[in-house]
Each structure stands twice: as C-alpha cells, then as structure tokens.
Design an enzyme around this catalytic site. Structure first.
Site, PDB file in Angstrom:
ATOM      1  N   TRP A  26      27.229 -57.116  43.251  1.00 55.54           N
ATOM      2  CA  TRP A  26      28.346 -56.431  43.928  1.00 55.54           C
ATOM      3  C   TRP A  26      29.667 -56.831  43.307  1.00 55.54           C
ATOM      4  CZ3 TRP A  26      25.569 -52.939  45.667  1.00 55.54           C
ATOM      5  CH2 TRP A  26      24.330 -53.214  46.251  1.00 55.54           C
ATOM      6  N   ASP A  27      29.789 -58.098  42.946  1.00 58.17           N
ATOM      7  CA  ASP A  27      30.974 -58.533  42.213  1.00 58.17           C
ATOM      8  C   ASP A  27      31.129 -57.761  40.904  1.00 58.17           C
ATOM      9  OD1 ASP A  27      32.123 -60.503  43.809  1.00 58.17           O
ATOM     10  OD2 ASP A  27      30.875 -62.109  42.990  1.00 58.17           O
ATOM     11  N   ALA A  28      30.023 -57.622  40.194  1.00 53.88           N
ATOM     12  CA  ALA A  28      30.097 -56.972  38.878  1.00 53.88           C
ATOM     13  C   ALA A  28      30.521 -55.513  39.024  1.00 53.88           C
ATOM     14  CB  ALA A  28      28.751 -57.079  38.161  1.00 53.88           C
ATOM     15  N   GLY A  77      34.215 -55.362  40.047  1.00 50.59           N
ATOM     16  CA  GLY A  77      35.130 -55.695  38.955  1.00 50.59           C
ATOM     17  C   GLY A  77      35.324 -54.530  38.003  1.00 50.59           C
TER      18      GLY A  77
END
Lengths: 407, 407
Positions: free
Chosen positions: A163-165, A168
């Site tokens: 989810w971070d990736a 971002g």
C-alpha cells in the site's frame, strides 16, 4: 544526460516508504528532488535493514538520486528556511511532497500565501487525517485473511508494504497532473492522498467489494491457488518450488496429459476450455500435474514449459534472486553496481520507466544526510557564503554527516 | 464537473490488471479514456470474481469511468480503425496505453509515422519483452519465501497482485511525464515498463538487495512480526485479531507494563528505546503483551491504545471490511453506491487522489462493452452516420453488448 523530468524541482519532507518512494520515482526521471530532514535525520534514518555499522540500507534504497539538506526543524529559523525552499520561485519549482502533518509551518494556506501557485501533495494515513501505516491498514483490507494455506485459521501479513508503494507512485501521478493543470491555469493545488483510501480503492478495483455485496461470496484462504483460473505451486525433483499459471487445454495435450484431462472434464462435469472450469477442477488438475513435475528437475520442467508457452516461474529467496536471476543483475539495464557512501558497492536499480527519446539515467546512490545543504541554500535560496556560514554557526543547518563506522 | 485531467484523451488497449488500472486512474481524474476491445471482449472479459450470471466484477472494477469501443481486431479494417483512434489529432490526444505486444498494427514506428508526437506506454512482462505475469513474477522476488509463519517451509503468494498495481500506476506517471515533455518539445515518446523490473526495483528500493550483498543476511519467514521494530498480531478476549505496531517505552509504561519492560531490557541486554532493540526482544515483548490483550475485548484494547496513541488496527475479512469499517462506506467521500449495468448497485471507489481546486469526480460505473463505439467513431474519427452503419453491417465494429443474464 537528461531525464524526462529534467528541470523540475521538488522539495520533499518525508519519512519511511510512500513519500520517499514518490520523490525517488521523480528523481530517477531526472527531477531535482531535495529532501530536507531534521539535523541527525528523521524517524526513518535507522530503519532496518541496516549494516553492521548501523547504516540503514532501507534509507539508502528509498532516497537514491536526491539532494539532502539538514535543518533544525525545532527552531523558527530552520522552519523559515524550509518554507522558503518549498516556495522558492521558478516555473518548474513550487512542488512539495510530504507525509509530515500538513499543519504548523507546513500548512498549505500559509505556504501558498508565499507562493500562490504552490502544488503540495500530502500523504496521510486515513482520509480524516488520522494515523495509519501500511502495517495497520493491510490487516483491515481483507487480504491477510485471504492469504496463506486454507487449514491455518490465522491472518498472514505480506512482507511487502504494497500500500505504501502504490501510494508513493500515485503521489507522483497527482503531482504531475497538478503541474500540468498549473502550466495552463497558473493555479496552485493541494492534493491529499490517504494510505487507507488507496488500499480500499484497490479492494474495490479488484472486484472484492462487489463480491461481498452482490454475490455474497466469502473469500477464504486458498493457499497458492490462483483465483478463477488454474495456477498453483509445485515441487520439482530437485526440491525447487515453481509457480505454474493457467494451463490451457492445448498445452495440457502437448504435455501428454490429454487423456487424464478428458477424464477429469467428464467426471467433474466442467468445461476445461473455460478458465472458471479449470479453477473449479483445480485440486484434481493439480494432483495430476504434481507427479509429472516431481519426477523432473526445475530445469527440465522449465525447458518443456517454455517450449509449450506455459507460464511459470521459480520461487526464489531474496538471496537466490540476487545470485541466480539474470533479470536482477547488470545484464538487465535496470541495474548497475553503485557505490553507496558508508556502505559499499552493490546492485542498485534505476527507474523501471524506459523512455526512448530521453536518457535512461544510471542509478545514483542516496546522498549523505546533509550532503547538499550548502549548495541548495546557495542555488535555491541565493544565500551568500557568509549567510550560510552564519546558519552553521548558529546550528540552524548542518552539512554532510559521515555515516556510522566511518573513521 | 471537471477533473484535473479534463480534456486529455487516452486510448487504451489492454487486459487484466496493470494497464486497465493505469487507464482507470487517469479516467477517474477526468481524462477521456477510450478502451478498445475485440468484439465480444478481451481475455479479461470473464475474469473472476463473477456474478451468478457470469458478469465479471473484476472487469467492472478496473474499467470504471472509461468509454468502450468494440472492433474486430482480426481484420485489417478493424485494425486500421484502432490505429486511426490512437493517432487521431488534437493537442491533448495522441496518448496510447497498452499491454498488448507492441508489434504488428501496434508497432510504435508505424503508429508514429501517422502522428509523430504520439506517446505510447507499453507494459510488458520482462524487460526483454518476454512474458511474465504478477503470479510468476512474485515468486521470483523473494517475498513469497519471507511471508507467513516461520515453521512452514513453503512459500506463500500474497493474494494482492501488488506488482500489477504498482506497474499500472507507474504507467500513468510515465505518460504524464512524457506529455509534459511533449508540451515543451513537441516530441513523441515510446515508454516501456516491465512488470518484473518494477518488482525488482521495489526489492532494491526496500534495501533487500543490499541486505544480500552487503550484510549477507538471509531473510526468513517471521510470521506477522514487523521487521526491525516491534509489531505483531494478537488475539483479543472476543476472538478478534489485531495488529499492533511499534510500542515505545513511554507507551509501555502508560499501559502499566513498565516493570516487566525494565526486566526484559536488563535480562536481554537490549536498549528498548531503540527500535532495533525492540525488534531483537520481539518474542519476549510479544509474550508479555499477549496476556494483557487477551483479557480485553477488541473495543477495550482499542480505546486504551487510541488514548495512548499506540498504532493498531483490526484484522478484517473482505466481508467485515465492507460491513463494519466506516472508511469503506459512503461515510468516506472516496465511496458512493453506484449502479453497474447487469450487476446491480454496490459501493464503488472514485479516485483516492483529492485535489482541492479541481472537482472530485464521483465514481462512475464501467461501461457496457461497446457502449461508446458509435459516439467515439463520430467524435474522434469524425465518421458519418452512414459510414458507421456500414462498419456495423460488415461486422467491423459492434455497439453495446448487453451483459449475460439480461433479458
């Protein structure tokens, strides 16, 4: 060499994965990305994995190709310098990416009073501004309860902060979309992206909300089976594991397994020409392929599968990936061996986006913390040498910090 | 309502996750995204999850807000129509996103001969153009061998096609970056993105290649423990599972667990002020928190954790997410109940990117296959009614196809 975003200047105030990855994605396309940090580094400065000397390989990985400035964020004078950097003039500047709380000296209204066409992309946890991180969002999505073997009644997190990736990279999409609009209208923009919104967006995009509401289907763990088609893992004669995907009727027959295949179709009353039918018969089909695979080595299986265009791939540990896979080596133009200060030389990826007319920039290492403090203050804020010296004297800024373990 | 990308026109030739997600990301920001498909639909037309009538909820999820054109791609005349769409004039057009092989009638050199400033983003499996899909790439990355409980010596795929998602969003970054460059230079651009490059890029970005090459550390399965800090799952008195992340010394003390904490630090010779120290002591710390959590319900634990700013989140199935989580409901402006033709009304997400000056577009359903064939041929290619009629008569194009199960 000029990347496709040559000339664009982005200020980044960030920590951890999403925002640093967004900034790095732009830096690897040629943008001048300037990350500011409190003196001594932010919360992600020592994030694992680390070297024996305590240098963060995580930080090095997510800040490649940026410039770094160290500023005392606890003092008004340091905060003023950051606000000046964020709102510095230039048609290709005035772009700010952050996952710091958009309040106080980073309040958009205050910053845009200094530069009305400022574009600020704010990455937050939840849409209401409350905290959430990948590790608390992922459990909420449903994926952890649907990952892993069926007989284990516990949820499994995946190690990848997916989810971070995604967040971002979406941040870069929003920044470029806003910059496109600004180039036409001159208007600034405040963009908010919530990590949990991105996660629930993907849950919806993949049809899983509709599955609950429309078909009332409770998705349960299904090991390494692919959902809705044929795909699963197998063990080879030499003890390797491979993933095999979506064998078609014709491929089956080419492998000499046609007769059993026909028998299965008849017994189970399924249409094996249809991927849904192959999914329904996945356990029987898997049990039939298993002895065929287990009496061959991975190399033998791979040669036969490649010949018949069966999609497959080996399971590899991180070590095997780096040691054995030519796609993760300098044979792939994505990669080069690069020296990282305080760490050593290792394989680093550049941008996975290959433009034909712009140059493909070679991977650049992460900066030493504060490596560009003086040049950025001179370049961007047009401070004189003596002004910069005075800031150092008062401890408002700091220059390059040598990594731990450096003599 | 005008999204931030209002006026941009993108042609999409795609199937499955990455390229359709990229197109949808742009459509949800207001771009006019026109997806073409062979008559009857492409390979992803019936991808699971599906309704009882066989309508793909997956397809509906990944094609929201696009226009759809059905063309016979097996005939030269149909291919010519697609090439004409891709290269149609207009300063905000000439943008093509595809995961079809960039050969034959989709060869960039051929297409750009018709429109030299064409921007084409080509999503492929591996960087050499060979095939790979999320399900064969993920096993190669190392993540499957590092996911799941330590005592199980088999790799676990995660259910989320994370590499597809990251790749699809990166495709939009590259398209907007190329369009920005074109607006300055007038030059076209061919961009290639390989799914496996994106995956290995992230492996490198997260420090895992350096970990192999520099520290020679073999990352092994570690259940639901967070790497390098304190975080793991716990069971509550009411049988719920929760993820708890990164308790600090102060939080520990506030929870009344300070004494045992001090004893652990002493016994294990670790600095529990340091997140690496907390990681090293994770099993002991976890064992100490466990009885504290297990004698309280999730609601009780949550209230106490929220009061002390401990980051935590519940594990939820997809069903629990949709039923219980207000973030996945119309209470979150990301979502609205939308009617999907042939399926019914359910909760759909719009874009997770919230722009302040541009409108936030409400989620739009996916089109019926071929719903916009006639209007696109008229709008974009300026064909007359009788020309369009003749194409229908010869079976070169098809209009809206009612979903299965429609009377």
């Amino acid at each position: 060499m000029a990347g496709i975003l040559e000339g664009l200047r982005v200020i980044e105030g960030s920590a951890f994965v999403a925002a640093p990855l967004g900034g790095m994605t732009l830096a690897q396309l040629g943008a001048d990305v300037i990350r500011f940090d409190p003196i001594g580094g932010g919360l992600d400065r020592t994030r694992w994995p680390i070297t024996d000397e305590g240098v963060s390989l995580f930080w090095a990985g997510l800040n490649k190709g940026k410039r770094s400035v160290q500023v005392d964020l606890a003092r008004a004078e340091g905060r003023e310098l950051v606000a000046a950097l964020v709102t510095a003039p230039g048609p290709d500047a005035g772009l700010f990416l952050t996952n710091f709380p958009p309040r106080g000296f980073l309040d958009y209204a205050m910053l845009s009073a200094r530069r009305p066409d400022l574009i600020m992309v704010s990455v937050v946890g939840n849409h209401d501004g409350s905290s959430a991180v990948d590790y608390t969002v992922n459990p909420a999505t449903g994926f952890a309860w649907a990952t892993g073997p069926r007989h284990l009644g516990v949820p499994f997190n995946h190690l990848l902060p997916a989810w971070d990736a995604i967040t971002g990279v979406l941040a870069t999409t929003s920044m470029l979309a806003a910059e496109r609009a600004r180039s036409r209208t001159g208007a600034g923009e405040f963009v908010q992206i919530a990590l949990s919104d991105v996660a629930f967006w993907m849950v919806g995009n993949l049809g899983k909300i509709a599955e609950v509401q429309i078909t009332n289907h409770q998705r349960i763990k299904d090991g390494n089976y692919l959902y809705g088609a044929f795909g699963r893992d197998f063990l080879t004669a030499d003890g390797r594991r491979i993933m095999v995907v979506a064998l078609t009727l014709r491929q089956w027959r080419n492998l000499g397994l046609g007769e059993t295949f026909d028998a299965v179709a008849k017994m189970m009353h399924v249409d094996l020409d249809d991927e849904g039918g192959r999914f329904e018969a996945r356990e029987v089909l898997g049990a039939m392929i298993k002895p065929w695979v287990v009496e061959r080595t991975m190399t033998e299986v791979g040669e036969i599968f490649d010949r018949h265009k069966v999609l497959w791939g080996p399971y590899q540990t991180f070590t095997e990936l780096v040691r054995d896979d030519p796609r993760c080596s300098p044979a792939n133009p994505l990669f080069a061996e690069v020296a990282q200060p305080g760490v050593g030389t290792y394989l680093m990826p550049g941008s996975p986006l290959v433009f034909t007319s712009a140059d493909r920039l070679p991977p650049a290492p992460a900066p030493l913390l504060g490596a560009h403090t003086d040049e950025v203050l001179a370049d961007v804020l047009a401070l004189t040498g003596s002004e910069i010296g005075a800031l150092h004297d008062r401890g408002i800024v700091a220059g390059p910090t040598p990594p731990p373990g450096t003599p």
